[in-house]
Design a protein around this motif. Structure first.
Motif, PDB file in Angstrom:
ATOM      1  N   LEU A  60      -1.048   3.917   4.420  1.00  0.00           N
ATOM      2  CA  LEU A  60      -2.471   4.267   4.313  1.00  0.00           C
ATOM      3  C   LEU A  60      -2.778   5.562   5.056  1.00  0.00           C
ATOM      4  O   LEU A  60      -3.477   6.440   4.531  1.00  0.00           O
ATOM      5  CB  LEU A  60      -3.337   3.126   4.873  1.00  0.00           C
ATOM      6  N   VAL A  61      -2.228   5.667   6.253  1.00  0.00           N
ATOM      7  CA  VAL A  61      -2.541   6.835   7.082  1.00  0.00           C
ATOM      8  C   VAL A  61      -1.967   8.124   6.470  1.00  0.00           C
ATOM      9  O   VAL A  61      -2.624   9.161   6.452  1.00  0.00           O
ATOM     10  CB  VAL A  61      -1.994   6.633   8.520  1.00  0.00           C
ATOM     11  N   GLY A  65       7.119   2.564   4.868  1.00  0.00           N
ATOM     12  CA  GLY A  65       5.831   3.258   4.914  1.00  0.00           C
ATOM     13  C   GLY A  65       5.958   4.730   4.570  1.00  0.00           C
ATOM     14  O   GLY A  65       5.209   5.267   3.746  1.00  0.00           O
ATOM     15  N   ALA A 100      -1.320  -1.161  -0.390  1.00  0.00           N
ATOM     16  CA  ALA A 100      -0.857  -1.581   0.934  1.00  0.00           C
ATOM     17  C   ALA A 100      -0.626  -3.090   0.970  1.00  0.00           C
ATOM     18  O   ALA A 100       0.372  -3.563   1.526  1.00  0.00           O
ATOM     19  CB  ALA A 100      -1.882  -1.181   2.001  1.00  0.00           C
ATOM     20  N   VAL A 116       0.341   0.247   7.119  1.00  0.00           N
ATOM     21  CA  VAL A 116      -0.509   1.130   7.945  1.00  0.00           C
ATOM     22  C   VAL A 116      -0.050   2.588   7.792  1.00  0.00           C
ATOM     23  O   VAL A 116      -0.868   3.490   7.585  1.00  0.00           O
ATOM     24  CB  VAL A 116      -0.463   0.696   9.430  1.00  0.00           C
ATOM     25  N   ALA A 172       3.516  -4.966   7.327  1.00  0.00           N
ATOM     26  CA  ALA A 172       2.266  -4.589   7.990  1.00  0.00           C
ATOM     27  C   ALA A 172       2.372  -3.181   8.574  1.00  0.00           C
ATOM     28  O   ALA A 172       1.470  -2.356   8.396  1.00  0.00           O
ATOM     29  CB  ALA A 172       1.934  -5.596   9.092  1.00  0.00           C
TER      30      ALA A 172
END
Lengths: 166, 175
Positions: free
Chosen positions: A75-76, A16, A134, A72, A68
């Motif tokens: 995206l954040v 991420g 994502a 997240v 997953a």
């Protein structure tokens, strides 16, 4: 924390964060490399911790959790970073390209200028493509987790008792 | 136990998963060619969405991509080879499968070898690779990868079913 979640968390945070940081996230243009690596690392850590042999399905599940979590974080972090540094990144990329191929760099510069949009349009498109990104990250993380098992798991699962004759 | 994992997924489910993988691979491979076709037909926004989606996984450099209808394909030559190879591998998988089992890791490593060598020689400047060398080495890897991912996804389905069974038995346990 379940035995799958800690490796998934490590793999997910890695994929991420690396997928969100501008310039560093360029590695994803090589078939979503950070996503595959994140899933691979999560699955590898699970294989090392697991008492028994890990199946490809379990590797894929760990990869899914990692994907997953990574999605997240992506995206954040990724949407605000890409909006903040979009101009800087475009300039960097054009300058980098001009050292390799000045003609290509000029084409790229013209393409960037032709695609310039209002902030609202940019935000909408950035969000849309970030959501697509994502989902793609999660899918490639599953594949990375799955492929780690034949690569790193050397133990064989017990076949189970033979069926009794009738 | 291996026997429990293999028995929990029925033969019909295995064929259904194979069908899903093969069709998905076909759709992805087709969309690589759909992008330049739509761009040439002035369906700009549809082409833009496809190019934009593939931009997440490929550099899309024009000089490293095949071109059709005067527009580049949605991905580079190597990625084109990988995705088409995967689609072909997924399509022929039922012919070469060994009881829906995943092959030994050596075949995957051997299949990745030419692609890695092709990339490394080009990256170091020792050899100027071509669209064809990138596509062919990518296709070889793609075909073999399908023989790992198809049984792998079937085993993933077994994992999900076992998980659901465990949760159901935990839920129904008397307090």
């Amino acid at each position: 924390m379940s035995e799958k979640m800690r490796p998934a968390l490590i793999g997910g945070v890695l994929l991420g964060v690396l997928s969100a940081i501008p310039i560093i996230n360029l590695a994803n243009i090589c078939c979503c490399l950070w996503a595959v690596i994140g899933g691979l690392i999560a699955s590898y850590l699970y294989i090392k911790r697991s008492a028994g042999p890990v199946s490809p399905g379990d590797g894929a599940l760990v990869g899914l959790w990692a994907g997953a979590i990574g999605a997240v974080i992506y995206l954040v972090l990724g949407i605000p970073l890409s909006l903040l540094f979009r101009e800087t990144f475009n300039l960097f990329f054009v300058r980098l390209m001009s050292n390799v191929d000045p003609m290509q760099a000029e084409l790229l510069r013209q393409q960037i200028e032709a695609q310039s949009r209002s902030f609202g349009e940019t935000l909408l498109l950035s969000t849309l493509f970030a959501l697509i990104g994502a989902i793609i990250l999660a899918i490639f993380s599953v594949l990375g987790g799955l492929i780690a098992v034949p690569l790193f798991e050397k133990r064989r699962a017990p076949a189970g008792p033979p069926s009794s004759p009738q | 136990m291996l026997s429990e994992r293999r028995q929990i997924v029925s033969e019909a489910e295995r064929w259904a998963i194979w069908t899903f993988v093969a069709l998905s691979a076909l759709v992805v491979a087709a969309s690589i060619f759909a992008a330049p076709f739509l761009a040439s037909r002035r369906a700009g926004f549809a082409a833009y969405l496809i190019y934009g989606a593939f931009a997440r996984v490929c550099h899309q450099l024009p000089e490293r991509s095949f071109h059709l209808w005067q527009h580049q394909l949605a991905v580079c030559a190597r990625c084109t080879g990988i995705y088409i190879g995967f689609a072909c591998g997924a399509a022929i998988y039922p012919l070469g499968r060994a009881g829906w089992r995943m092959p030994h890791r050596r075949w995957l490593i051997l299949a990745a070898g030419p692609m890695v060598i092709d990339w490394a020689l080009g990256f170091t400047g020792l050899w100027e690779n071509t669209h064809l060398s990138r596509a062919i080495t990518g296709a070889l890897f793609g075909v073999v990868a399908a023989f790992y991912l198809t049984p792998g996804l079937q085993d993933f389905w077994a994992t999900l079913k076992l998980l659901r069974r465990e949760r159901a038995s935990t839920y129904h346990q008397p307090s």
